[in-house]
Design a protein around this motif. Structure first.
Motif, short mmCIF file in Angstrom:
data_model
loop_
_atom_site.label_atom_id
_atom_site.label_comp_id
_atom_site.label_asym_id
_atom_site.label_seq_id
_atom_site.Cartn_x
_atom_site.Cartn_y
_atom_site.Cartn_z
N ARG A 58 -1.70 -2.03 -4.20
CA ARG A 58 -2.98 -0.66 -3.85
C ARG A 58 -1.97 0.38 -3.39
O ARG A 58 -2.38 -0.06 -1.94
CB ARG A 58 -4.45 -1.93 -3.00
CG ARG A 58 -5.06 -2.67 -3.66
CD ARG A 58 -5.99 -2.79 -3.19
NE ARG A 58 -6.64 -4.80 -3.61
CZ ARG A 58 -6.76 -5.43 -3.43
NH1 ARG A 58 -5.65 -5.24 -2.07
NH2 ARG A 58 -6.98 -6.90 -3.70
N ASN B 57 0.36 -3.91 -11.12
CA ASN B 57 -0.85 -3.83 -10.28
C ASN B 57 -0.57 -5.12 -9.18
O ASN B 57 -1.11 -5.67 -8.53
CB ASN B 57 -1.73 -4.68 -11.18
CG ASN B 57 -2.74 -3.30 -11.69
OD1 ASN B 57 -2.33 -2.27 -11.56
ND2 ASN B 57 -2.33 -3.64 -13.42
N THR C 171 0.68 -1.19 0.05
CA THR C 171 0.16 -0.19 -0.22
C THR C 171 0.84 1.45 -0.09
O THR C 171 0.44 2.36 -0.12
CB THR C 171 -0.44 -0.12 1.42
OG1 THR C 171 -0.21 -0.42 2.05
CG2 THR C 171 -1.85 -0.97 1.18
#
Lengths: 82, 307
Positions: free
Chosen positions: B303, B278, B209
């Motif tokens: 993410r 991704n 993240t």
């Protein structure tokens, strides 16, 4: 390489909970003062960079992130006297 | 030949049993699919514009360029496994890239006059005034059938026409005028992953993240000497990140290597350079041979909270 750990305030349960619930989206405002010193940069710019590189509770990631933020400011921000 | 399509047609006519791929395609295809795609091609052209493209990209450009160079080396090895033992690496020009942005006085006023075209390292037109740090060359003297003049900065200065001062190319610089050529001969049977089982990677985040995160590396071996490893982040077959810091182990920033002491745990911090990835895998390479010592069993989802 030996690194000096950046002094950061101790984390409490709420910090951990917020980091867990909003991973990657927590801006470490407590670090603003560390990168603000000597740089006449708007706080929102610092907070954006901290959000980009220091949105973590991992001390190694924070240390590296602060280096990236400081390098970014040093390489891209023009002081008025320059 | 002015266009890529014309150059591709020319080469295909010259060498009928040839193939044409981008560096990204070579990176993305598995070794088996690459070999199948190349089929019976005797020669393959691999094109890359990443360095030119990222050159204007600001402070992360150098890190990305280093990554592209690693990807080139990886492509050469992959093509070797597909049977292409000789690779010729070249570029149509080099570039000037300072470690940091240079003084604003390196910008030069353009000659003015009747300007036909203006780049940072070249002015084309009629008339105007040649700045003291520039040289004016009639286009005809360079073999062009025109009465236009070229004006070039003599040193490494640039005309005022936008862009930063750290990265640029063009004009008569040594880097621009010399065509680099590197020939690589590889053994066509490259060794597969080795050293498995000795290296363990722990504290791996379930999801990435933040662009910077850390993992722990440890090495179990009977030998007492430190072992140098090069951990990287891979998306598909392209390198998208590298180590930026190590705690509990020596870290060589220029080589991106970490000296692991057997029995001691080291914490390494990764920097994800490519925001568009991704998912990534952590791969630990032997820096001497680039043999894989470790590869994440599953991909780590990316993410990022702040983009």
């Amino acid at each position: 390489m030996t690194i000096a750990w950046t002094e950061v305030p101790p984390r409490d349960d709420l910090d951990d909970k917020v980091n867990s619930a909003f991973a990657g989206k927590v801006v470490r405002k407590d670090l603003v003062r560390k990168v603000k010193v000597g740089a006449n940069v708007p706080v929102f710019v610092l907070e954006f960079l901290l959000g980009k590189y220091c949105a973590s509770s991992d001390p190694v990631a924070i240390e590296m992130g602060l280096q990236v933020v400081n390098d970014t400011l040093a390489n891209n921000y023009i002081r008025p006297d320059e | 030949l002015p266009e890529l399509s014309a150059r591709k047609k020319y080469f295909a006519a010259l060498v009928p049993s040839s193939a044409d791929l981008t560096l990204g395609e070579v990176q993305a295809l598995s070794t088996t699919r690459l070999a199948r795609k190349l089929g019976s091609a005797e020669r393959v052209i691999v094109r890359s514009q990443e360095i030119d493209f990222f050159g204007e990209g600001g402070f992360q450009a150098r890190a990305i360029m280093d990554t592209v160079i690693d990807n080139l080396a990886r492509a050469v090895r992959k093509l070797a496994t597909a049977g292409f033992e000789r690779a010729v690496i070249t570029a149509d020009h080099g570039h000037l890239y300072s470690a940091e942005d240079r003084d604003a006085s390196m910008r030069i006023d353009a000659p003015g006059g009747d300007t036909v075209d203006l780049h940072r390292r070249c002015w084309i037109g009629h008339g105007g005034a040649t700045p003291a740090s520039c040289v004016r060359v009639p286009a005809r003297s360079l073999g062009n059938d025109t009465d236009l003049d070229f004006v070039f900065p003599v040193g490494t200065g640039v005309f005022r026409s936008g862009g930063d001062l750290a990265f640029h190319h063009g004009g008569p610089s040594l880097q621009e005028m010399i065509v680099p050529v590197i020939t690589v001969r590889s053994a066509t049977s490259v060794a597969g992953p080795g050293g498995g089982g000795m290296l363990s990677v722990t504290d791996v985040p379930a999801t990435i993240t933040n662009r910077i995160f850390s993992v722990k590396l440890s090495l179990a071996t009977l030998e007492a000497t430190a072992v140098s490893v090069r951990p990287v982040l891979i998306a598909g077959e392209s390198q998208v990140g590298s180590v930026g810091m190590a705690v509990g182990a020596e870290y060589d920033r220029s080589a991106g290597t970490v000296e692991l002491v057997p029995g001691a745990e080291a914490t390494v911090g990764f920097v994800l350079d490519d925001d568009t990835a991704n998912s990534v895998k952590i791969v630990v390479l032997d820096p001497a041979s680039d043999a894989e010592m470790y590869r994440s069993p599953s991909a780590l989802q990316v993410r990022l909270g702040v983009t």
